[in-house]
Scaffold this active site. Structure first.
Site, PDB file in Angstrom:
ATOM      1  CG  HIS A  67      -0.854  -8.814   0.507  1.00  0.00           C
ATOM      2  ND1 HIS A  67      -0.424  -7.517   0.353  1.00  0.00           N
ATOM      3  CD2 HIS A  67      -2.179  -8.800   0.211  1.00  0.00           C
ATOM      4  CE1 HIS A  67      -1.444  -6.761  -0.023  1.00  0.00           C
ATOM      5  NE2 HIS A  67      -2.516  -7.513  -0.114  1.00  0.00           N
TER       6      HIS A  67
ATOM      7  CE1 TYR B 261      -3.029  -3.051   0.322  1.00  0.00           C
ATOM      8  CE2 TYR B 261      -3.242  -2.641   2.661  1.00  0.00           C
ATOM      9  CZ  TYR B 261      -3.548  -3.396   1.552  1.00  0.00           C
ATOM     10  OH  TYR B 261      -4.381  -4.482   1.670  1.00  0.00           O
TER      11      TYR B 261
END
Length: 308
Positions: A128, A47
């Site tokens: 992830h 992110y």
């Protein structure tokens, strides 16, 4: 056993997802979430090329009594190519992401995340998006995290993805504590139900993310994107049908979208992304409003929800 609050803040938006966010706005957004009682915060190196982690760690400095999750699988390597990031975040491309689900990669990723966060530890670590690396993630990344859990370095481990088939393998083949499922158990897409049922059976808790399907369900009048792309006409029409039924019951579409996932026993929390304090406060107001059971009955009767 880690205790998971029912609602959390997803911090991809304050990492510059789709559009740039200032430091001041990011801090105000986190502060608004805290003031509204949010005590679950989710981030990732992906992110904003680490920006989300740095901002979240700075905003939480000196605070306690919260649950923090971050992720492994992408290492951030310094880059000199210049320009802006090309993976959805409006930030300078000072790093590039390198997939790494090896034992050493997982440990290095977590160590670097702790450095960006400015914290000695996190509560939850998720593998992830191992979509193209599932076998390696199960064989190498999972054992590395299980070792850290056994050592008490982290409290809980799991996997976070926007599909349900690969997480199902983790639930069946490993001893994960948590699955974060994005966009696959929503008012518009309940395809992840087999995963949720398996999690309920095995005692794996689920964090429901992407409950607005990237925007289409975020406003009372459906508009915008579905799964990060322009929404197809049939999906928009389905969302409008949902909104019309919600309106008959005095419920707003995003209010129902937030409430729906929590009806499944496997789902421990809903994690909502936000980029402004106003979004945080709007979501907080809506989630506190009751949703009548008759709404769910009517949605099922119209064929818009599964029958379970």
């Amino acid at each position: 056993m880690i205790q998971l609050p029912r609602h959390g803040l997803g911090t991809a938006p304050i990492g510059g997802l789709f559009q740039e966010v200032t430091d001041e706005q990011a801090k105000a957004t986190i502060d608004a979430a805290w003031a509204g009682g949010i005590r679950l915060f989710d981030t990732a190196p992906h992110y904003g090329l680490g920006l989300s982690e740095r901002r979240l760690g700075a905003a939480l400095a000196g605070r306690s009594g919260y649950v923090l999750s971050t992720k492994v699988g992408r290492l951030l390597v310094p880059s000199s190519r210049g320009g802006r990031d090309d993976e959805g975040f409006d930030v300078p491309a000072t790093y590039e992401r390198v997939w790494d689900f090896s034992r050493d990669g997982v440990r290095r990723s977590l160590e670097e995340s702790l450095g960006r966060l400015g914290l000695p530890q996190v509560d939850l670590v998720l593998i992830h998006d191992p979509d193209a690396h599932v076998d390696q993630a199960i064989a190498e990344a999972y054992p590395a995290l299980a070792e850290l859990r056994a050592q008490g370095v982290v409290k809980a481990i799991g996997v976070g993805m926007n599909q349900w088939q690969a997480p199902l393998r983790f639930v069946q083949e490993t001893d994960v504590d948590v699955v974060m499922l994005a966009g696959r158990y929503t008012l518009l897409d309940q395809s992840g139900l087999p995963l949720l049922d398996a999690c309920a059976e095995r005692g794996v808790r689920v964090l429901a993310a992407g409950v607005f399907n990237s925007g289409l369900l975020a406003t009372p009048e459906p508009s915008g994107t579905f799964d990060y792309a322009p929404a197809p006409s049939p999906i928009i029409e389905r969302a409008r049908r949902l909104a019309a039924i919600c309106e008959r019951h005095g419920v707003r579409l995003p209010q129902a979208a937030m409430a729906f996932p929590l009806r499944h026993p496997a789902i421990a929390a809903v994690v909502l992304g936000a980029r402004t304090p106003e979004e945080v406060r709007t979501n907080a107001d809506l989630r506190q409003r009751p949703v009548p059971d008759a709404l769910w009955h009517d949605l099922r009767a119209e064929g818009l929800l599964h029958k379970a």
